[in-house]
Design an enzyme around this catalytic site. Structure first.
Site, short mmCIF file in Angstrom:
data_model
loop_
_atom_site.label_atom_id
_atom_site.label_comp_id
_atom_site.label_asym_id
_atom_site.label_seq_id
_atom_site.Cartn_x
_atom_site.Cartn_y
_atom_site.Cartn_z
N ASP A 156 0.87 -1.18 0.00
CA ASP A 156 0.00 0.00 0.00
C ASP A 156 0.90 1.23 0.00
OD1 ASP A 156 -2.05 1.78 0.28
OD2 ASP A 156 -2.53 1.26 2.35
N SER A 157 1.53 1.48 -1.14
CA SER A 157 2.60 2.47 -1.22
C SER A 157 2.14 3.76 -1.89
CB SER A 157 3.73 1.88 -2.06
OG SER A 157 3.27 1.71 -3.39
N1 AG3 Z 1 -1.68 4.56 -2.00
C1 AG3 Z 1 -1.72 4.73 -3.44
C2 AG3 Z 1 -1.87 6.17 -3.81
C3 AG3 Z 1 -1.27 6.54 -5.10
C4 AG3 Z 1 -1.93 7.76 -5.58
N2 AG3 Z 1 -1.17 8.44 -6.57
C5 AG3 Z 1 -1.40 9.71 -6.95
N3 AG3 Z 1 -2.36 10.38 -6.42
N4 AG3 Z 1 -0.62 10.23 -7.85
C6 AG3 Z 1 -2.72 5.09 -1.24
C7 AG3 Z 1 -2.56 4.90 0.21
C8 AG3 Z 1 -3.87 4.75 0.87
N5 AG3 Z 1 -3.79 3.87 1.97
#
Ligand code: AG3
Length: 279
Positions: A156-157
């Site tokens: 979850d990155s």
């Molecule tokens: N992780 C993936 C978010 C990526 C979004 N990218 C962007 N907005 N450019 C989300 C973490 C939530 N637990």
């Protein structure tokens, strides 16, 4: 336009803008810029390095879809690893499954955990659950040398730039493969095919080099670039289609907002332009 706007640019000429009611926190952590805004439409919103990570209004799509497909495909998910996930949404969904005995969550940036607990209580709700073991550490280092421990690993990155970069490498995926048991599953958040086709192809190629089974699925997250978001289900032997445990799904009778048995299968149907990136 009136009022204060937060804008995430998706390329040089377009992006998403969200009207802000209030800035709740804005700080430089050890690793990144962290902001939490109260917005007019999306509720509270967490951004890292000016990229939207999650909002109260649409987080259910991402967190339900990152987790439940693998959890309902695995025979008996008990011991879980989350890499990242500091806001707590992923842990919250995993803990809905009764079989879970332990979750190790390795988040590099303690401030994400601290500020999420403070400002995003509906997302961070399970962060003090005794089954959850939070370690403030670099996930890349954490998985090195681990063998045969986890049933499922969820990555979850953030995006594959800056802090998140090491989480998108073949070496890291190999370490995850080894850290999984023989029937283990890894789920990766795999970015947007519309704005980042080169990222999507690269991630998919790396995962296919490491895992015998790699199945890509999608969901629509309104605040992420283009809204179309990919996830990768990677395993040593489990198939998300034929191993879907419909009985357990029915027994649990979850009241979820996105995931259901039809979505479990339908999410793997991909548009042609996405299939081409994965060929
Ligand atoms: N992780 C993936 C978010 C990526 C979004 N990218 C962007 N907005 N450019 C989300 C973490 C939530 N637990």
């Amino acid at each position: 336009m009136q009022g204060m706007l937060f804008t995430e640019m998706h390329n040089d000429s377009s992006g998403i803008s969200v009207k802000i009611k209030e800035i709740l926190v804005s700080k430089k952590t050890k690793f990144q810029k962290l902001d939490i805004f109260d917005t007019e439409f999306y509720g509270k919103m967490l951004t890292l390095d000016d990229l939207v990570m999650t909002t109260e209004k649409d987080e259910f799509v991402y967190h339900e879809m990152l987790t439940h497909i693998a959890l309902f495909s695995h025979k008996l998910p008990e011991n879980i690893l989350i890499i990242g996930g500091g806001d707590g949404g992923t842990a919250r969904e995993i803990l809905k499954h009764k079989t879970i005995k332990n979750i190790d969550m390795v988040e590099i940036d303690e401030d994400v955990v601290i500020e999420s607990k403070k400002y995003l209580p509906t997302i961070a709700v399970e962060l003090d659950n005794p089954k959850l073991n939070i370690m403030i550490q670099d996930g890349v280092e954490f998985v090195k040398g681990k063998s045969n421990i986890y049933d499922i690993i969820f990555i979850d990155s953030t995006d594959p730039i800056s802090v998140g970069e090491g989480l998108f490498t073949t070496d890291f995926y190999k370490d995850c493969f080894n850290a999984l048991k023989s029937n283990g599953i890894l789920v990766n958040q795999s970015e947007t095919p519309f704005h980042k086709p080169q990222w999507v192809s690269a991630i998919n190629n790396k995962l296919k080099n490491v895992f015998p089974i790699v199945k890509v699925y999608k969901a629509e997250v309104p605040t992420y670039p283009s809204g179309i978001w990919l996830f990768e289900f990677c395993s040593k032997e489990t198939d998300p289609y034929s191993d879907f445990n419909f009985q357990r799904y029915k027994d649990y009778n979850f009241k979820l907002k996105y995931y259901n048995d039809e979505i479990h299968k339908g999410a793997f149907s991909l548009p042609n332009y996405v299939k081409e990136l994965l060929a």
